[in-house]
Scaffold this motif. Sequence first.
Motif, PDB file in Angstrom:
ATOM      1  N   ILE A  64       1.370 -74.425 -53.129  1.00 39.87           N
ATOM      2  CA  ILE A  64       1.076 -74.026 -54.506  1.00 39.87           C
ATOM      3  C   ILE A  64       2.367 -73.782 -55.278  1.00 39.87           C
ATOM      4  CG2 ILE A  64      -0.046 -72.273 -55.931  1.00 39.87           C
ATOM      5  CD1 ILE A  64      -2.085 -71.904 -53.705  1.00 39.87           C
ATOM      6  N   LEU A  65       3.378 -73.238 -54.617  1.00 40.93           N
ATOM      7  CA  LEU A  65       4.671 -73.046 -55.276  1.00 40.93           C
ATOM      8  C   LEU A  65       5.311 -74.378 -55.649  1.00 40.93           C
ATOM      9  CD1 LEU A  65       6.272 -70.106 -53.254  1.00 40.93           C
ATOM     10  CD2 LEU A  65       5.491 -70.062 -55.629  1.00 40.93           C
ATOM     11  N   ASP A  66       5.173 -75.382 -54.785  1.00 39.17           N
ATOM     12  CA  ASP A  66       5.670 -76.721 -55.131  1.00 39.17           C
ATOM     13  C   ASP A  66       4.964 -77.248 -56.369  1.00 39.17           C
ATOM     14  OD1 ASP A  66       7.455 -76.723 -53.042  1.00 39.17           O
ATOM     15  OD2 ASP A  66       6.111 -77.781 -51.661  1.00 39.17           O
ATOM     16  N   GLY A  67       3.658 -77.037 -56.440  1.00 40.62           N
ATOM     17  CA  GLY A  67       2.920 -77.465 -57.629  1.00 40.62           C
ATOM     18  C   GLY A  67       3.308 -76.672 -58.863  1.00 40.62           C
ATOM     19  N   LEU A  68       3.591 -75.374 -58.682  1.00 38.10           N
ATOM     20  CA  LEU A  68       4.000 -74.553 -59.819  1.00 38.10           C
ATOM     21  C   LEU A  68       5.350 -75.007 -60.365  1.00 38.10           C
ATOM     22  CD1 LEU A  68       3.154 -72.044 -61.493  1.00 38.10           C
ATOM     23  CD2 LEU A  68       4.571 -70.685 -59.953  1.00 38.10           C
ATOM     24  N   TRP A  69       6.223 -75.498 -59.511  1.00 43.17           N
ATOM     25  CA  TRP A  69       7.505 -76.023 -59.976  1.00 43.17           C
ATOM     26  C   TRP A  69       7.292 -77.203 -60.915  1.00 43.17           C
ATOM     27  CZ3 TRP A  69      12.054 -75.353 -61.424  1.00 43.17           C
ATOM     28  CH2 TRP A  69      13.022 -76.356 -61.426  1.00 43.17           C
ATOM     29  N   LEU A  70       6.287 -78.036 -60.639  1.00 44.86           N
ATOM     30  CA  LEU A  70       5.947 -79.123 -61.561  1.00 44.86           C
ATOM     31  C   LEU A  70       5.452 -78.557 -62.887  1.00 44.86           C
ATOM     32  CD1 LEU A  70       5.449 -82.097 -62.253  1.00 44.86           C
ATOM     33  CD2 LEU A  70       3.215 -81.894 -61.129  1.00 44.86           C
ATOM     34  N   ASN A  71       4.607 -77.528 -62.835  1.00 41.87           N
ATOM     35  CA  ASN A  71       4.134 -76.899 -64.075  1.00 41.87           C
ATOM     36  C   ASN A  71       5.294 -76.345 -64.897  1.00 41.87           C
ATOM     37  OD1 ASN A  71       1.458 -75.963 -62.101  1.00 41.87           O
ATOM     38  ND2 ASN A  71       1.107 -77.027 -64.015  1.00 41.87           N
ATOM     39  N   LEU A  72       6.277 -75.757 -64.242  1.00 34.52           N
ATOM     40  CA  LEU A  72       7.425 -75.198 -64.955  1.00 34.52           C
ATOM     41  C   LEU A  72       8.222 -76.301 -65.644  1.00 34.52           C
ATOM     42  CD1 LEU A  72       8.682 -72.486 -62.447  1.00 34.52           C
ATOM     43  CD2 LEU A  72       7.676 -72.097 -64.700  1.00 34.52           C
ATOM     44  N   ARG A  73       8.436 -77.418 -64.973  1.00 34.06           N
ATOM     45  CA  ARG A  73       9.180 -78.519 -65.590  1.00 34.06           C
ATOM     46  C   ARG A  73       8.428 -79.097 -66.782  1.00 34.06           C
ATOM     47  NH1 ARG A  73      10.252 -82.388 -60.683  1.00 34.06           N
ATOM     48  NH2 ARG A  73       8.363 -81.346 -59.922  1.00 34.06           N
ATOM     49  N   VAL A  74       7.115 -79.266 -66.615  1.00 38.21           N
ATOM     50  CA  VAL A  74       6.310 -79.748 -67.740  1.00 38.21           C
ATOM     51  C   VAL A  74       6.361 -78.762 -68.894  1.00 38.21           C
ATOM     52  CG1 VAL A  74       3.949 -80.281 -68.465  1.00 38.21           C
ATOM     53  CG2 VAL A  74       4.789 -81.129 -66.269  1.00 38.21           C
ATOM     54  N   LEU A  75       6.326 -77.469 -68.584  1.00 37.19           N
ATOM     55  CA  LEU A  75       6.355 -76.439 -69.618  1.00 37.19           C
ATOM     56  C   LEU A  75       7.644 -76.496 -70.425  1.00 37.19           C
ATOM     57  CD1 LEU A  75       5.236 -73.816 -70.908  1.00 37.19           C
ATOM     58  CD2 LEU A  75       6.338 -72.564 -69.045  1.00 37.19           C
ATOM     59  N   VAL A  76       8.780 -76.584 -69.749  1.00 36.30           N
ATOM     60  CA  VAL A  76      10.068 -76.585 -70.453  1.00 36.30           C
ATOM     61  C   VAL A  76      10.202 -77.813 -71.347  1.00 36.30           C
ATOM     62  CG1 VAL A  76      12.561 -76.723 -70.128  1.00 36.30           C
ATOM     63  CG2 VAL A  76      11.210 -75.183 -68.700  1.00 36.30           C
ATOM     64  N   VAL A  77       9.876 -78.985 -70.809  1.00 38.66           N
ATOM     65  CA  VAL A  77      10.006 -80.219 -71.601  1.00 38.66           C
ATOM     66  C   VAL A  77       9.042 -80.196 -72.788  1.00 38.66           C
ATOM     67  CG1 VAL A  77       9.748 -82.723 -71.544  1.00 38.66           C
ATOM     68  CG2 VAL A  77      10.837 -81.541 -69.633  1.00 38.66           C
ATOM     69  N   CYS A  78       7.808 -79.785 -72.550  1.00 43.59           N
ATOM     70  CA  CYS A  78       6.815 -79.753 -73.630  1.00 43.59           C
ATOM     71  C   CYS A  78       7.195 -78.742 -74.701  1.00 43.59           C
ATOM     72  CB  CYS A  78       5.437 -79.443 -73.071  1.00 43.59           C
ATOM     73  SG  CYS A  78       4.684 -80.795 -72.146  1.00 43.59           S
ATOM     74  N   GLN A  79       7.744 -77.606 -74.316  1.00 40.40           N
ATOM     75  CA  GLN A  79       8.158 -76.616 -75.304  1.00 40.40           C
ATOM     76  C   GLN A  79       9.211 -77.191 -76.251  1.00 40.40           C
ATOM     77  OE1 GLN A  79       9.421 -73.134 -73.164  1.00 40.40           O
ATOM     78  NE2 GLN A  79       7.423 -72.161 -73.290  1.00 40.40           N
ATOM     79  N   LEU A  80      10.191 -77.868 -75.706  1.00 45.30           N
ATOM     80  CA  LEU A  80      11.235 -78.451 -76.547  1.00 45.30           C
ATOM     81  C   LEU A  80      10.656 -79.509 -77.482  1.00 45.30           C
ATOM     82  CD1 LEU A  80      14.136 -78.795 -73.939  1.00 45.30           C
ATOM     83  CD2 LEU A  80      13.885 -77.078 -75.732  1.00 45.30           C
ATOM     84  N   LEU A  81       9.826 -80.393 -76.945  1.00 43.35           N
ATOM     85  CA  LEU A  81       9.242 -81.449 -77.777  1.00 43.35           C
ATOM     86  C   LEU A  81       8.314 -80.876 -78.838  1.00 43.35           C
ATOM     87  CD1 LEU A  81       8.463 -84.158 -75.069  1.00 43.35           C
ATOM     88  CD2 LEU A  81      10.368 -84.096 -76.681  1.00 43.35           C
ATOM     89  N   ILE A  82       7.557 -79.855 -78.482  1.00 41.83           N
ATOM     90  CA  ILE A  82       6.639 -79.244 -79.450  1.00 41.83           C
ATOM     91  C   ILE A  82       7.409 -78.581 -80.582  1.00 41.83           C
ATOM     92  CG2 ILE A  82       4.984 -77.356 -79.718  1.00 41.83           C
ATOM     93  CD1 ILE A  82       3.973 -78.084 -76.881  1.00 41.83           C
ATOM     94  N   LEU A  83       8.490 -77.883 -80.252  1.00 46.24           N
ATOM     95  CA  LEU A  83       9.303 -77.261 -81.293  1.00 46.24           C
ATOM     96  C   LEU A  83       9.857 -78.303 -82.262  1.00 46.24           C
ATOM     97  CD1 LEU A  83      11.336 -74.497 -79.422  1.00 46.24           C
ATOM     98  CD2 LEU A  83       9.682 -74.160 -81.260  1.00 46.24           C
ATOM     99  N   ILE A  84      10.394 -79.378 -81.717  1.00 49.62           N
ATOM    100  CA  ILE A  84      10.999 -80.409 -82.568  1.00 49.62           C
ATOM    101  C   ILE A  84       9.932 -81.106 -83.410  1.00 49.62           C
ATOM    102  CG2 ILE A  84      12.264 -82.586 -82.549  1.00 49.62           C
ATOM    103  CD1 ILE A  84      13.625 -81.612 -79.973  1.00 49.62           C
ATOM    104  N   PHE A  85       8.852 -81.539 -82.755  1.00 52.75           N
ATOM    105  CA  PHE A  85       7.807 -82.282 -83.457  1.00 52.75           C
ATOM    106  C   PHE A  85       7.077 -81.389 -84.448  1.00 52.75           C
ATOM    107  CE2 PHE A  85       3.732 -84.939 -83.041  1.00 52.75           C
ATOM    108  CZ  PHE A  85       4.148 -85.800 -84.049  1.00 52.75           C
TER     109      PHE A  85
END
Length: 275
Positions: A64-85
Amino acid sequence: MTALAVERHAYHRTRARRSTLVALASTLVFAAVIAVTVASSPGWPRVRDSFFDLRIGWDSLPAILDGLWLNLRVLVVCQLLILIFGLGLAALRTLRGPVWFPVRALVIAYVDLFRGLPLLICLYLVGFGLPGLRLQGVPNNPVLLGGLALVLIYSAYVAEVFRAGIDSVHPSQIAAARSLGLNHRRTMRMVVLPQAARRVTPALLNDFVALQKDCGLISVLGAVDAVRAAQIQVATSYNFTPYVVAGLLFVALAVPSARLADWATRRAAHRQGGL
């Protein structure tokens, strides 16, 4: 400091200490009542074995921690794109003049569409619809498609947050910038946007707290994130404890952000009250 001030300070400190003790005691009593009520219920032994098995929870934690690491990466990238867009959409909607009407209309249509569309349906449409078109260059990676759906939905909300911040800047600020010879672009960049960003920071943080848990929905497209990893562990152990572990990890991820949002809200209220 006068004697009266010292006495007043001691009184307030005593009241604060007493309020803290009363709050702690009432919390402990409330928690004890809930614990006794749940533990004395007829079905508690079965629920405990199905949802709170410590051995299964510990064994499923690494996956589950391995899967959460994927969620964290998606979160960081999406946050940046959402702010810009989102900021770009808000800036386009604030353009004045009849020549920009088509642009404003497109932005309004986009915001209305993706604010009204449920995230789960958007995930299905993007995750299964885009690959179904078989267009060259369109990815079929569920992580990329899930992130795209998150950006589409949350950009509409963030755009409205930024627009509210831009509209909250007093027109005299813009008039003063124009009187100094600044054009529209430089006025937005140097005068309007800095003030708007400070005012909407609490609202943006609340949106990103919601984004943290919604990142777990990319699992519906097949991405092995924390939720899907927990689902796999449940299927192999015939026990629901991995879902509880995944939920607690998401809560642990969201609590610091929620407290940061509360702090930003109090700080903004304090600054406005001091003006």
